[in-house]
Design an enzyme around this catalytic site. Structure first.
Site, PDB file in Angstrom:
ATOM      1  CE  LYS A  13     -69.957  31.705  37.902  1.00 25.09           C
ATOM      2  NZ  LYS A  13     -69.437  33.087  37.902  1.00 25.09           N
ATOM      3  NE  ARG A  88     -75.112  34.395  41.742  1.00 23.72           N
ATOM      4  CZ  ARG A  88     -74.950  34.137  40.455  1.00 23.72           C
ATOM      5  NH1 ARG A  88     -75.302  32.982  39.950  1.00 23.72           N
ATOM      6  NH2 ARG A  88     -74.401  35.037  39.670  1.00 23.72           N
ATOM      7  NE  ARG A 127     -70.295  38.356  31.352  1.00 25.98           N
ATOM      8  CZ  ARG A 127     -70.391  37.784  32.556  1.00 25.98           C
ATOM      9  NH1 ARG A 127     -69.950  36.561  32.746  1.00 25.98           N
ATOM     10  NH2 ARG A 127     -70.921  38.437  33.580  1.00 25.98           N
ATOM     11  NE  ARG A 162     -74.903  38.292  32.054  1.00 25.96           N
ATOM     12  CZ  ARG A 162     -74.489  37.511  33.046  1.00 25.96           C
ATOM     13  NH1 ARG A 162     -73.745  36.459  32.784  1.00 25.96           N
ATOM     14  NH2 ARG A 162     -74.804  37.773  34.290  1.00 25.96           N
ATOM     15  NE  ARG A 174     -74.233  40.531  37.887  1.00 24.54           N
ATOM     16  CZ  ARG A 174     -73.676  40.748  36.684  1.00 24.54           C
ATOM     17  NH1 ARG A 174     -73.719  41.943  36.124  1.00 24.54           N
ATOM     18  NH2 ARG A 174     -73.072  39.768  36.055  1.00 24.54           N
TER      19      ARG A 174
HETATM   20  P1  AMP Z   1     -75.139  34.712  36.195  1.00 30.26           P
HETATM   21  O1  AMP Z   1     -75.354  34.491  34.743  1.00 30.26           O
HETATM   22  O2  AMP Z   1     -74.759  33.452  36.935  1.00 30.26           O
HETATM   23  O3  AMP Z   1     -74.213  35.857  36.496  1.00 30.26           O
HETATM   24  O4  AMP Z   1     -76.563  35.108  36.801  1.00 30.26           O
HETATM   25  C1  AMP Z   1     -77.229  36.299  36.391  1.00 30.26           C
HETATM   26  C2  AMP Z   1     -78.174  36.743  37.475  1.00 30.26           C
HETATM   27  O5  AMP Z   1     -79.178  35.739  37.703  1.00 30.26           O
HETATM   28  C3  AMP Z   1     -77.531  36.967  38.830  1.00 30.26           C
HETATM   29  O6  AMP Z   1     -76.923  38.256  38.971  1.00 30.26           O
HETATM   30  C4  AMP Z   1     -78.723  36.788  39.771  1.00 30.26           C
HETATM   31  O7  AMP Z   1     -79.529  37.944  39.791  1.00 30.26           O
HETATM   32  C5  AMP Z   1     -79.505  35.671  39.090  1.00 30.26           C
HETATM   33  N1  AMP Z   1     -79.071  34.360  39.599  1.00 30.26           N
HETATM   34  C6  AMP Z   1     -78.334  33.414  38.943  1.00 30.26           C
HETATM   35  N2  AMP Z   1     -78.119  32.346  39.719  1.00 30.26           N
HETATM   36  C7  AMP Z   1     -78.715  32.615  40.921  1.00 30.26           C
HETATM   37  C8  AMP Z   1     -78.805  31.939  42.157  1.00 30.26           C
HETATM   38  N3  AMP Z   1     -78.218  30.739  42.338  1.00 30.26           N
HETATM   39  N4  AMP Z   1     -79.513  32.522  43.161  1.00 30.26           N
HETATM   40  C9  AMP Z   1     -80.112  33.716  42.993  1.00 30.26           C
HETATM   41  N5  AMP Z   1     -80.036  34.440  41.868  1.00 30.26           N
HETATM   42  C10 AMP Z   1     -79.333  33.907  40.823  1.00 30.26           C
END
Ligand code: AMP
Length: 217
Positions: A13, A88, A127, A162, A174
């Protein structure tokens, strides 16, 4: 124009947003990036978010929704955004519709990034990201390694894994959350007639060209 990037972890993404930013004048709003920046700066939001993210849990809706609502008020979001990692779940999707409606806007496109499950896991484990929050270039040990190991090609900062990608249990949690809470949103947006699905098992520039052509049409 408002675009949502939808897809499991590791489907690219962020990379697609980066490619589309070269073609469309829209900022990327990545909730994950905003949380990570706050975590590295040890802000109050960062400390709270980290307590959820490190365990592979979602940050509570009220925190995340408020953060996005504030971000969408910033001047660079006046003509719309590319949302990466938000919404989400259904509560976030419904709230987003309300927030955009207040601005006289809507969700125009949901780009649904699809990839076989075995490929998703390998992409997450391989990644790596640039640790400089102004750069955030994304690499993959197998398909897009840095020229010098561990050093960002673009800005020279250290490239790291990460923290939530290095914990297999958190990764599985996740993915489970994605498939139970986030993927069903495709149905929600299908009803609005805004979903465009793309197979992402190919070069990011090719995917970006296809998505851009769809939007232009
Ligand atoms: P990402 O980089 O999008 O994978 O986000 C990393 C982490 O941030 C996720 O695993 C969640 O713990 C938190 N996170 C990101 N976006 C959201 C969201 N829209 N709602 C809740 N938690 C989020």
């Amino acid at each position: 124009m408002n675009i949502i990037m939808m897809g499991a972890q590791g489907t690219g993404k962020g990379t697609l947003c980066g490619e589309l930013m070269k073609r469309l004048d829209l900022p990327q709003v990545s909730t994950g990036d905003i949380f990570r920046k706050n975590i590295s700066e040890k802000t109050e939001l960062g400390i709270l978010a980290d307590s959820y993210i490190s365990k592979g849990n979602l940050v509570p809706d009220e925190v995340t929704i408020n953060m996005v609502e504030e971000r969408l008020k910033e001047p660079d979001a006046a003509n719309g955004v590319m949302l990466d990692g938000f919404p989400r779940n259904l509560a976030q999707a419904e709230k987003l519709d309300e927030i955009l409606a207040k601005k006289g806007e809507k969700v125009d496109y949901v780009i649904n990034l699809t990839l076989p499950m075995e490929e998703i896991m390998s992409r997450i484990l391989n990644r790596r990201i640039c640790s400089n929050s102004e750069c955030k270039e994304i690499y993959n040990l197998a398909s897009k390694p840095t020229k010098v190991p561990g050093v960002c090609d673009k800005c020279g900062s250290p490239v790291v894994q990460r923290q939530d990608d290095s914990d297999k249990e958190a990764v599985e949690k996740r993915l489970n959350t994605y498939f139970t809470q986030t993927a069903p949103l495709i149905d929600y947006y299908e009803k609005q007639g805004v979903v465009y699905s793309v197979d992402v098992n190919r070069a990011p520039t090719e995917i970006a060209d296809e998505v851009y052509n769809h939007i232009k049409e």
